[in-house]
Design a protein around this motif. Structure first.
Motif, PDB file in Angstrom:
ATOM      1  N   MET A   1      -7.037  10.071   6.218  1.00  0.00           N
ATOM      2  CA  MET A   1      -7.104   8.733   6.781  1.00  0.00           C
ATOM      3  C   MET A   1      -5.937   7.878   6.286  1.00  0.00           C
ATOM      4  O   MET A   1      -5.339   8.185   5.264  1.00  0.00           O
ATOM      5  N   ASN A   2      -5.633   6.820   7.005  1.00  0.00           N
ATOM      6  CA  ASN A   2      -4.601   5.880   6.592  1.00  0.00           C
ATOM      7  C   ASN A   2      -5.250   4.754   5.795  1.00  0.00           C
ATOM      8  O   ASN A   2      -6.095   4.011   6.318  1.00  0.00           O
ATOM      9  N   ILE A   3      -4.877   4.643   4.538  1.00  0.00           N
ATOM     10  CA  ILE A   3      -5.509   3.694   3.624  1.00  0.00           C
ATOM     11  C   ILE A   3      -4.450   2.802   2.998  1.00  0.00           C
ATOM     12  O   ILE A   3      -3.384   3.275   2.597  1.00  0.00           O
ATOM     13  N   SER A   4      -4.762   1.526   2.916  1.00  0.00           N
ATOM     14  CA  SER A   4      -3.899   0.580   2.208  1.00  0.00           C
ATOM     15  C   SER A   4      -4.611   0.112   0.950  1.00  0.00           C
ATOM     16  O   SER A   4      -5.823  -0.115   0.961  1.00  0.00           O
ATOM     17  N   ILE A   5      -3.836  -0.048  -0.120  1.00  0.00           N
ATOM     18  CA  ILE A   5      -4.363  -0.552  -1.384  1.00  0.00           C
ATOM     19  C   ILE A   5      -3.632  -1.851  -1.700  1.00  0.00           C
ATOM     20  O   ILE A   5      -2.404  -1.855  -1.815  1.00  0.00           O
ATOM     21  N   VAL A   6      -4.363  -2.943  -1.815  1.00  0.00           N
ATOM     22  CA  VAL A   6      -3.747  -4.228  -2.155  1.00  0.00           C
ATOM     23  C   VAL A   6      -3.881  -4.441  -3.661  1.00  0.00           C
ATOM     24  O   VAL A   6      -4.986  -4.613  -4.177  1.00  0.00           O
ATOM     25  N   GLY A   7      -2.737  -4.407  -4.343  1.00  0.00           N
ATOM     26  CA  GLY A   7      -2.731  -4.525  -5.800  1.00  0.00           C
ATOM     27  C   GLY A   7      -2.363  -3.200  -6.444  1.00  0.00           C
ATOM     28  O   GLY A   7      -3.010  -2.175  -6.178  1.00  0.00           O
ATOM     29  N   THR A   8      -1.331  -3.205  -7.297  1.00  0.00           N
ATOM     30  CA  THR A   8      -0.921  -1.974  -7.974  1.00  0.00           C
ATOM     31  C   THR A   8      -1.076  -2.128  -9.482  1.00  0.00           C
ATOM     32  O   THR A   8      -0.258  -1.657 -10.257  1.00  0.00           O
ATOM     33  N   GLY A   9      -2.130  -2.808  -9.888  1.00  0.00           N
ATOM     34  CA  GLY A   9      -2.478  -2.853 -11.303  1.00  0.00           C
ATOM     35  C   GLY A   9      -3.181  -1.568 -11.675  1.00  0.00           C
ATOM     36  O   GLY A   9      -3.064  -0.538 -10.987  1.00  0.00           O
ATOM     37  N   VAL A  26      -1.595   6.960   1.844  1.00  0.00           N
ATOM     38  CA  VAL A  26      -1.887   5.703   1.144  1.00  0.00           C
ATOM     39  C   VAL A  26      -0.619   4.856   1.031  1.00  0.00           C
ATOM     40  O   VAL A  26       0.440   5.346   0.633  1.00  0.00           O
ATOM     41  N   THR A  27      -0.762   3.581   1.381  1.00  0.00           N
ATOM     42  CA  THR A  27       0.306   2.612   1.167  1.00  0.00           C
ATOM     43  C   THR A  27      -0.202   1.557   0.196  1.00  0.00           C
ATOM     44  O   THR A  27      -1.219   0.904   0.453  1.00  0.00           O
ATOM     45  N   CYS A  28       0.483   1.413  -0.918  1.00  0.00           N
ATOM     46  CA  CYS A  28       0.103   0.428  -1.932  1.00  0.00           C
ATOM     47  C   CYS A  28       0.950  -0.828  -1.754  1.00  0.00           C
ATOM     48  O   CYS A  28       2.171  -0.750  -1.612  1.00  0.00           O
ATOM     49  N   ILE A  29       0.290  -1.994  -1.771  1.00  0.00           N
ATOM     50  CA  ILE A  29       0.956  -3.267  -1.527  1.00  0.00           C
ATOM     51  C   ILE A  29       0.886  -4.127  -2.785  1.00  0.00           C
ATOM     52  O   ILE A  29      -0.177  -4.245  -3.408  1.00  0.00           O
ATOM     53  N   GLU A  34       9.853  -6.145  -8.253  1.00  0.00           N
ATOM     54  CA  GLU A  34      10.372  -5.256  -9.285  1.00  0.00           C
ATOM     55  C   GLU A  34       9.428  -4.082  -9.517  1.00  0.00           C
ATOM     56  O   GLU A  34       9.855  -2.937  -9.682  1.00  0.00           O
ATOM     57  N   LYS A  35       8.147  -4.369  -9.526  1.00  0.00           N
ATOM     58  CA  LYS A  35       7.147  -3.316  -9.713  1.00  0.00           C
ATOM     59  C   LYS A  35       7.216  -2.293  -8.573  1.00  0.00           C
ATOM     60  O   LYS A  35       7.199  -1.082  -8.799  1.00  0.00           O
ATOM     61  N   ILE A  36       7.300  -2.792  -7.350  1.00  0.00           N
ATOM     62  CA  ILE A  36       7.364  -1.895  -6.195  1.00  0.00           C
ATOM     63  C   ILE A  36       8.649  -1.070  -6.206  1.00  0.00           C
ATOM     64  O   ILE A  36       8.653   0.131  -5.885  1.00  0.00           O
ATOM     65  N   ARG A  37       9.748  -1.693  -6.605  1.00  0.00           N
ATOM     66  CA  ARG A  37      11.021  -0.966  -6.677  1.00  0.00           C
ATOM     67  C   ARG A  37      10.916   0.213  -7.638  1.00  0.00           C
ATOM     68  O   ARG A  37      11.378   1.328  -7.338  1.00  0.00           O
ATOM     69  N   LYS A  38      10.284  -0.016  -8.798  1.00  0.00           N
ATOM     70  CA  LYS A  38      10.129   1.056  -9.781  1.00  0.00           C
ATOM     71  C   LYS A  38       9.149   2.122  -9.291  1.00  0.00           C
ATOM     72  O   LYS A  38       9.372   3.321  -9.489  1.00  0.00           O
ATOM     73  N   THR A  67       5.024  -0.950  -0.870  1.00  0.00           N
ATOM     74  CA  THR A  67       5.697  -2.023  -0.149  1.00  0.00           C
ATOM     75  C   THR A  67       5.240  -3.386  -0.667  1.00  0.00           C
ATOM     76  O   THR A  67       4.155  -3.509  -1.244  1.00  0.00           O
ATOM     77  N   THR A  68       6.057  -4.403  -0.411  1.00  0.00           N
ATOM     78  CA  THR A  68       5.676  -5.784  -0.727  1.00  0.00           C
ATOM     79  C   THR A  68       5.192  -6.511   0.525  1.00  0.00           C
ATOM     80  O   THR A  68       4.746  -7.655   0.439  1.00  0.00           O
ATOM     81  N   SER A  69       5.258  -5.853   1.676  1.00  0.00           N
ATOM     82  CA  SER A  69       4.913  -6.483   2.951  1.00  0.00           C
ATOM     83  C   SER A  69       3.482  -6.162   3.370  1.00  0.00           C
ATOM     84  O   SER A  69       3.131  -4.984   3.539  1.00  0.00           O
ATOM     85  N   PHE A  70       2.674  -7.192   3.557  1.00  0.00           N
ATOM     86  CA  PHE A  70       1.314  -6.957   4.040  1.00  0.00           C
ATOM     87  C   PHE A  70       1.333  -6.414   5.462  1.00  0.00           C
ATOM     88  O   PHE A  70       0.569  -5.496   5.798  1.00  0.00           O
ATOM     89  N   ASP A  71       2.177  -6.980   6.312  1.00  0.00           N
ATOM     90  CA  ASP A  71       2.248  -6.511   7.698  1.00  0.00           C
ATOM     91  C   ASP A  71       2.602  -5.033   7.755  1.00  0.00           C
ATOM     92  O   ASP A  71       1.988  -4.253   8.496  1.00  0.00           O
ATOM     93  N   GLU A  72       3.599  -4.641   6.969  1.00  0.00           N
ATOM     94  CA  GLU A  72       4.025  -3.235   6.943  1.00  0.00           C
ATOM     95  C   GLU A  72       2.962  -2.342   6.318  1.00  0.00           C
ATOM     96  O   GLU A  72       2.670  -1.249   6.811  1.00  0.00           O
TER      97      GLU A  72
END
Length: 437
Positions: A1-9, A26-29, A34-38, A67-72
């Motif tokens: 399934m296609n799952i999004s996770i909001v928050g990468t703590g 999975v796409t983590c937002i 800086e966190k997403i870049r790493k 990603t940092t984009s909610f839309d994406e």
């Protein structure tokens, strides 16, 4: 399934990596660029054994993205996990600012029928209020499900893949089926409850474990007074299957990101419901007292610590993590510094650059540097390399071998034989064989 996770703590990242590992895309937002870049390079913002290799593995298999984009991040998602922080203030008030902000971002980005999974620890009734908001504002059907996390720092991956249960709080049959389909590859028992029960299970579980810790610490303090050995007492208690052996290790009290926050949070929930949760109030009070016990024990030996070098071994609230939130070491360092001690601290993972560290300590790179010419040493975190120290090491390096062991790492008899003043938690008080001035 296609799952999004909001928050990468801690929760969001471990959950996202785990879901990717069992085959989901999975796409983590996260709004932290800086966190997403790493993370795109496989660099984890948290210290958790094994997580970076799984990040890189699932990125390479194109099952994990950041990603940092909610839309994406939400564009193709069937299911969206909310895993943002919900910190608790000193008064127990649960801060829902990040949660509410993320919820508003989500509702504006949803472009099809969606399930929103609340992974964050939230007050009872949050599921219902979020569902109401989605019903009013979302352009498509949205079903909100509560799915609390039970991840221990330092063992989060094993807890995710080998957990005791998965709680699914929902009364929507289709949403329940979807959650079962998502989680079936974990091969962990799933328990279906109402949303409110799921929300309370998280708080109740952590509060119960905190209660168990505070209880055994009080028994340890009693052991010191009557001359019993807490390790023998704990072992005997733990053999009773109704009690169990876990969380019966006496020490300097609980810390970290969960127990302090969730005990205060549950207390606030009870207060808002018109209930006085006196047992939990005592648990919190007992833990606060226990975090100061090492300094109290030290001062029974040293009349003053003003100008004395005191070594702190271990700063993280537990081994295998770099988390120092509510760590007992911070309270201990504060007490020592207030009395004029020169505090040298060692931890194998906690970095000197950690902004949460007290400014009035010196973090060192080696255990020997912390112990060198020290007037006393306090054992605060039971890291393996600390536990591997020998009594001879303390004798050789320290100016005055006074040891206060907050984790019962060492054999009192070995310490005594070398003439080391040694106190631990709940093992009959001080152990010494000569008078030290």
């Amino acid at each position: 399934m296609n799952i999004s996770i909001v928050g990468t703590g801690y929760v969001g990242l471990v959950t996202g990596v785990g879901l990717a590992e069992i085959g989901h895309h999975v796409t983590c937002i996260d709004i932290n660029e800086e966190k997403i870049r790493k993370l795109k390079k496989g660099i984890s913002p948290i210290y958790e054994p094994g997580i970076e290799s799984l990040i890189l593995k699932n990125i390479s298999k194109e099952r994990l993205d950041f990603t940092t984009s909610f839309d994406e991040g939400i564009r193709f998602a069937d299911t969206i996990y909310l895993a943002v922080g919900t910190p608790t203030g000193i008064d127990g008030e649960i801060d829902m600012t990040s949660f509410d902000k993320a919820s508003n971002e989500i509702v504006d980005s949803i472009n099809g029928p969606t399930i929103i999974v609340i992974k964050s620890t939230v007050p009872v009734g949050t599921n219902n209020s979020l569902q109401k908001m989605m019903n009013e504002r979302a352009q498509h059907k949205v079903t909100v499900v509560s799915n609390p996390e039970f991840l221990r720092e330092g063992r989060a991956l094993s807890d995710l893949f080998e957990g005791d249960r998965i709680i699914i709080g929902s009364e929507d049959k289709e949403a329940i089926k979807t959650m079962e389909r998502i989680n079936t590859p974990f091969d962990i028992p799933m328990v279906i409850t109402s949303p409110k029960s799921a929300e309370l299970i998280k708080y109740a579980s952590n509060a119960f474990l905190a209660t168990k810790i505070s209880f055994i610490n009080e028994i340890a303090n009693l052991c010191d007074l009557v001359g019993a050995d807490i390790q023998e007492v704990s072992f005997g208690m733990g053999l009773d299957k109704r009690i169990g052996s876990q969380f019966l290790q006496a020490g300097t009290g609980y810390g970290g990101s969960c127990f302090p926050k969730d005990t205060l949070g549950l207390l606030q929930i009870a207060k808002e419901s018109g209930m006085k949760f006196q047992l939990l109030q005592e648990v919190i009070k007992t833990n606060s007292k226990q975090q100061k016990i090492l300094v109290k024990k030290l001062l029974t030996k040293m009349d003053t610590i003003n100008g004395k070098k005191i070594a702190i071994l271990g700063v993280a609230f537990k081994p295998n993590t770099d988390d120092i939130r509510e760590a007992p070491a911070l309270r201990i360092i504060e007490e020592l510094s207030n009395q004029g001690a020169l505090v040298y601290a060692y931890d194998p993972i906690v970095e000197k650059s950690n902004k949460a560290l007290p400014q009035n300590i010196r973090m060192v790179d080696m255990i020997e540097e912390a112990l060198n010419q020290a007037d006393a040493a306090l054992i605060v975190t039971e890291w393996e390399e600390i536990k591997k120290l020998k009594a001879e090491d303390f004798k050789k390096w320290m100016k005055c071998p006074i040891i206060v062991d907050g984790r019962n790492c060492f054999d009192p008899n070995e310490m005594v034989q070398l003439g080391i003043y040694y106190q631990s938690i709940g093992r009959g008080g001080e152990k010494k064989s000569l008078v030290l001035k």
